[in-house]
Structure formats: structure tokens, C-alpha cells
Design a protein around this motif. Structure first.
Motif, mmCIF file in Angstrom:
data_model
loop_
_atom_site.group_PDB
_atom_site.id
_atom_site.type_symbol
_atom_site.label_atom_id
_atom_site.label_comp_id
_atom_site.label_asym_id
_atom_site.label_seq_id
_atom_site.Cartn_x
_atom_site.Cartn_y
_atom_site.Cartn_z
ATOM 1 N N ARG A 233 -12.478 8.795 3.221
ATOM 2 C CA ARG A 233 -13.894 8.976 3.563
ATOM 3 C C ARG A 233 -14.552 10.034 2.675
ATOM 4 O O ARG A 233 -15.739 9.913 2.342
ATOM 5 C CB ARG A 233 -14.029 9.313 5.047
ATOM 6 N N GLU A 234 -13.786 11.032 2.278
ATOM 7 C CA GLU A 234 -14.319 12.023 1.337
ATOM 8 C C GLU A 234 -14.584 11.377 -0.022
ATOM 9 O O GLU A 234 -15.646 11.569 -0.625
ATOM 10 C CB GLU A 234 -13.345 13.192 1.185
ATOM 11 N N LEU A 235 -13.638 10.571 -0.498
ATOM 12 C CA LEU A 235 -13.819 9.867 -1.768
ATOM 13 C C LEU A 235 -15.029 8.950 -1.728
ATOM 14 O O LEU A 235 -15.728 8.777 -2.736
ATOM 15 C CB LEU A 235 -12.573 9.039 -2.094
ATOM 16 N N ALA A 236 -15.283 8.358 -0.585
ATOM 17 C CA ALA A 236 -16.401 7.420 -0.456
ATOM 18 C C ALA A 236 -17.746 8.091 -0.688
ATOM 19 O O ALA A 236 -18.745 7.404 -0.932
ATOM 20 C CB ALA A 236 -16.368 6.758 0.921
ATOM 21 N N GLN A 237 -17.794 9.412 -0.622
ATOM 22 C CA GLN A 237 -19.031 10.132 -0.893
ATOM 23 C C GLN A 237 -19.427 10.054 -2.370
ATOM 24 O O GLN A 237 -20.586 10.300 -2.723
ATOM 25 C CB GLN A 237 -18.882 11.599 -0.485
ATOM 26 N N GLU A 271 -3.314 -8.278 11.473
ATOM 27 C CA GLU A 271 -3.221 -7.303 12.566
ATOM 28 C C GLU A 271 -2.639 -5.987 12.062
ATOM 29 O O GLU A 271 -3.119 -4.903 12.425
ATOM 30 C CB GLU A 271 -2.357 -7.867 13.697
ATOM 31 N N ALA A 272 -1.611 -6.056 11.233
ATOM 32 C CA ALA A 272 -0.972 -4.844 10.718
ATOM 33 C C ALA A 272 -1.883 -4.088 9.750
ATOM 34 O O ALA A 272 -1.904 -2.851 9.730
ATOM 35 C CB ALA A 272 0.342 -5.206 10.021
ATOM 36 N N TRP A 273 -2.624 -4.832 8.962
ATOM 37 C CA TRP A 273 -3.464 -4.220 7.932
ATOM 38 C C TRP A 273 -4.826 -3.750 8.438
ATOM 39 O O TRP A 273 -5.480 -2.938 7.775
ATOM 40 C CB TRP A 273 -3.704 -5.226 6.808
ATOM 41 N N LYS A 274 -5.245 -4.266 9.566
ATOM 42 C CA LYS A 274 -6.628 -4.051 10.020
ATOM 43 C C LYS A 274 -7.058 -2.584 10.025
ATOM 44 O O LYS A 274 -8.134 -2.264 9.492
ATOM 45 C CB LYS A 274 -6.819 -4.671 11.398
ATOM 46 N N PRO A 275 -6.302 -1.645 10.596
ATOM 47 C CA PRO A 275 -6.779 -0.260 10.613
ATOM 48 C C PRO A 275 -7.015 0.308 9.221
ATOM 49 O O PRO A 275 -7.974 1.063 9.000
ATOM 50 C CB PRO A 275 -5.659 0.495 11.330
ATOM 51 N N TRP A 276 -6.159 -0.054 8.295
ATOM 52 C CA TRP A 276 -6.236 0.487 6.937
ATOM 53 C C TRP A 276 -7.365 -0.163 6.145
ATOM 54 O O TRP A 276 -8.181 0.533 5.527
ATOM 55 C CB TRP A 276 -4.892 0.272 6.223
ATOM 56 N N MET A 277 -7.406 -1.475 6.173
ATOM 57 C CA MET A 277 -8.397 -2.188 5.364
ATOM 58 C C MET A 277 -9.805 -2.047 5.933
ATOM 59 O O MET A 277 -10.768 -1.890 5.178
ATOM 60 C CB MET A 277 -7.986 -3.654 5.210
ATOM 61 N N HIS A 278 -9.937 -2.084 7.241
ATOM 62 C CA HIS A 278 -11.258 -1.898 7.829
ATOM 63 C C HIS A 278 -11.770 -0.479 7.604
ATOM 64 O O HIS A 278 -12.974 -0.277 7.430
ATOM 65 C CB HIS A 278 -11.227 -2.242 9.309
ATOM 66 N N THR A 279 -10.867 0.508 7.577
ATOM 67 C CA THR A 279 -11.285 1.874 7.259
ATOM 68 C C THR A 279 -11.848 1.936 5.842
ATOM 69 O O THR A 279 -12.891 2.565 5.608
ATOM 70 C CB THR A 279 -10.120 2.859 7.414
ATOM 71 N N CYS A 280 -11.162 1.299 4.898
ATOM 72 C CA CYS A 280 -11.650 1.276 3.511
ATOM 73 C C CYS A 280 -13.042 0.647 3.439
ATOM 74 O O CYS A 280 -13.957 1.200 2.807
ATOM 75 C CB CYS A 280 -10.688 0.500 2.621
ATOM 76 N N ILE A 281 -13.192 -0.504 4.091
ATOM 77 C CA ILE A 281 -14.459 -1.234 4.009
ATOM 78 C C ILE A 281 -15.566 -0.487 4.741
ATOM 79 O O ILE A 281 -16.704 -0.416 4.267
ATOM 80 C CB ILE A 281 -14.277 -2.665 4.555
ATOM 81 N N ASP A 282 -15.234 0.110 5.875
ATOM 82 C CA ASP A 282 -16.230 0.882 6.618
ATOM 83 C C ASP A 282 -16.691 2.100 5.811
ATOM 84 O O ASP A 282 -17.878 2.455 5.833
ATOM 85 C CB ASP A 282 -15.659 1.351 7.961
ATOM 86 N N ALA A 283 -15.758 2.750 5.129
ATOM 87 C CA ALA A 283 -16.092 3.971 4.394
ATOM 88 C C ALA A 283 -16.863 3.688 3.113
ATOM 89 O O ALA A 283 -17.859 4.358 2.809
ATOM 90 C CB ALA A 283 -14.814 4.747 4.078
ATOM 91 N N PHE A 284 -16.429 2.696 2.364
ATOM 92 C CA PHE A 284 -17.000 2.444 1.038
ATOM 93 C C PHE A 284 -18.069 1.360 1.042
ATOM 94 O O PHE A 284 -18.906 1.321 0.136
ATOM 95 C CB PHE A 284 -15.897 2.065 0.052
ATOM 96 N N GLY A 285 -18.020 0.468 2.017
ATOM 97 C CA GLY A 285 -18.913 -0.669 2.010
ATOM 98 C C GLY A 285 -18.349 -1.803 1.182
ATOM 99 O O GLY A 285 -17.557 -1.582 0.252
#
Length: 338
Positions: A233-237, A271-285
Motif C-alpha cells: 500500500r505504501e508502494l501504491a502511493q 480462494e488461496a490467492w484472493k487475499p493477496w491478489m485483491h489487496t494488490c488490485i485494491d491498492a494499485f487499481g
């Protein structure tokens, strides 16, 4: 080489026992990251990639990522990686007018530790790329736990902060080249510092930011996720930083897909990837994220078709515009593939 840093073996029969038909087979996809390998006991070249890419999904183009393949065998040591660019450019030239346009963009290797003196190598690689070289990847993986580091990609501690290394990175922007980053998640703050220092250079974080959940990190999974998430999330800035969403089929990720009697279904992967990949997409768009196969490295964990099916399942609620970005738009923009 330690067992934790070995690549997972590719088992054709195991993969075939659970290969799925492609979901949404007409959706155009640009694969943001794959390799050709030619190593002892492991060959994965153009025909192998074409077989995987032809397994049902509509792969229209790809970005080739450096993999220590077909270096020059003589001449100055710093120039030997130019051989990989020459090989990839040559072996994929006939495909550039058809589908898939394999290696429509190419990311090479150059030893940026040489500082400003690396410019001659970069210029030689640009010439060898015949207009398709888009960037450089210099592997910088380091961890206090030495069992995690593959000797082929080991780097000294703090390399991203080294002034001479940064003088090498500084050459990229003026040549129109990007920087692909493969590192472990504890190094993400160093990448933030580097990317902030060169705002006109695109930085592409590989494999969701270097998720490590084995060895000394195996019993710290919540802390790993929390630390990783804060750093991403810091990098996404920083608007010049992008993320390759994928590459979670490696041993170091700790998902252990390879231990099943059959390969994981796309539902299990999603299901296994969702927390990681959705975090990336949520943070960076979606306009700064791109899906990657990371084949053949991830082929030890799941079939090509299942991986892309999982990406499609993970984005079923996304808008058409977001999916366009994730599956083809972002990679085309960042690597200038239009």
C-alpha cells in the motif's frame, strides 16, 4: 542449492490429471510475464510456451522475461546477456504478425551494479531487441535466512540503496526502459525508496511483491501478510510503480499446491490467492495491475489453463473496464505494446 530454493518439478502426467477447459475462451489476454528456460534437466522454449498458450485461453501476445537463457559464450562478460535478447528476438520474429505475438515486449538482464558504465550494454540490448526491448530486470533477492535465496538470483544486502547500483538504474529512464523488480517482501521499503528517487522510470513489481511463507517465515503467516500489505500500500502511493499479479505458484510462497494428488482446481487457486491478489488490485487499481503466467516456473503447481481460469474467477465481479486493464490494458500501456 538448498531444497527451499529449488524450483518445483514439472510433472506432465500430474498436470494432465486436472487440466480444466478455459473459462471465457474468447477474452483477449496479454501474458505479462513468462520465460524460456534451457537448464540442466529443464528445457522450456518457444514450442513449449506455444503449447501452453494454446490450451484454450485467447493469449494474443506476451512479455518475455529474462531467464539466463542463451547468453553469449564469449566476448566481454557484461555483454554476454545480449545473447538472450538476440535469441528471443530471432526465435519469435515470425510470430510478430500473427497470434500470439510471443515476446512482443522483451525484458532483458544487465548488471546494474556496474553503475553508469552499464549504458553500453543497455544500448547493445536495445539494438539486439529490434524495437521490442522494453526494460531490464536485475534480481535483488536477499534475506537473513540463506536457505531462501536461489544462488542464481542472490544479491548482497541493501543493493537497492547502493549509490553505484542506483547510477545503473538511472540509465534506464533516459533510454526509455523500465525496471522489473524481483525481490522478497521485506525488501519492498527499499524498492519504495528507489522508485521514489526515479519518478520518470516505470517500476514493475514482480509476483505480487515477493510473498515468502516458508522456512523462517512459515510460522509467521499473519505477520507476513500484514507487513507485506503495508509495504504494498505504501508502494501504491507512487504513480510510477505497477504490479504483476501472479507468480504465486513457487515453492517460497508456501501454498503447497504441488502436494495434492491432483493439481489444484481454479476454484482452489482463486480462494488461496484472493487475499493477496485483491489487496494488490485494491491498492494499485486495475490500471496499474497486470496478470502474469510466470511459466514455466509456476508450472510446478498448476496447469496454465487453471491459472488463467483462477484469474477470471477472481475478477468476475470487476467491471469490464477493470478486467480490460488487468488482462491486457495495463501490460500494453506499461510495456508500450500497442
Amino acid at each position: 542449492m538448498s531444497t527451499t530454493s529449488n524450483y518445483l518439478p514439472v510433472r506432465a502426467q500430474w498436470l494432465a490429471s486436472g487440466t480444466e477447459a478455459a473459462l471465457e475462451p474468447e477474452m483477449p489476454i496479454i501474458d505479462a510475464h513468462h520465460h524460456f528456460y534451457e537448464r540442466t534437466g529443464w528445457t522450456y522454449l518457444l514450442d513449449d510456451y506455444l503449447e501452453d498458450a494454446g490450451s484454450g485461453h485467447n493469449i494474443t501476445a506476451s512479455v518475455y522475461m529474462q531467464a539466463l537463457t542463451r547468453y553469449r559464450k564469449d566476448g566481454p562478460e557484461p555483454m554476454r546477456p545480449v545473447g538472450e535478447i538476440e535469441y528471443v528476438t530471432g526465435t519469435t520474429a515470425a510470430l510478430q504478425k500473427g497470434t500470439p505475438q510471443v515476446a512482443k515486449g522483451i525484458v532483458g538482464y544487465a548488471d546494474l551494479r556496474r553503475g553508469a558504465a552499464i549504458r553500453d550494454v543497455l544500448e547493445a540490448e536495445l539494438a539486439a531487441g529490434d524495437g521490442r526491448l522494453r526494460g531490464v530486470r536485475h534480481l535483488v533477492t536477499w534475506d537473513a535466512d540463506p536457505t531462501l535465496v536461489n544462488p542464481l538470483s542472490a544479491a548482497p544486502r541493501g543493493l537497492l540503496l547502493d549509490p553505484t547500483y542506483r547510477a545503473g538504474v538511472a540509465q534506464l529512464g533516459s533510454l526509455g526502459l523500465s525496471y522489473d523488480a524481483w525481490l522478497f517482501f521485506p525488501q519492498l521499503p527499499e524498492l519504495f525508496d528507489l522508485a521514489k528517487a526515479y519518478p520518470d522510470t516505470p517500476f514493475i513489481v514482480n509476483h505480487c511483491g515477493g510473498v515468502v511463507r516458508i522456512a523462517s517465515y512459515a510460522d509467521q503467516r499473519k505477520d507476513v501478510f500484514d507487513t507485506w500489505s503495508r509495504s504494498m500500500r505504501e508502494l501504491a502511493q507512487l504513480p510510477n510503480v505497477f504490479v504483476k499479479v501472479g507468480g504465486l505458484g513457487m515453492r517460497i510462497n508456501g501454498f503447497e499446491f504441488e502436494k495434492g494428488e491432483r493439481p489444484p482446481a481454479s476454484t482452489e487457486l482463486a480462494e488461496a490467492w484472493k487475499p493477496w491478489m485483491h489487496t494488490c488490485i485494491d491498492a494499485f487499481g486495475a490500471d496499474r495491475c497486470m496478470f502474469e503466467s510466470n511459466f514455466p516456473v509456476d508450472k510446478g503447481s498448476y496447469p496454465f489453463s487453471n491459472g488463467w481460469n483462477a484469474f477470471k474467477r477472481l475478477t468476475v465481479q470487476a467491471s469490464e473496464h477493470e478486467r480490460e486493464g488487468l488482462f491486457r490494458g495495463t501490460v500494453a500501456k506499461v510495456y508500450r505494446l500497442a
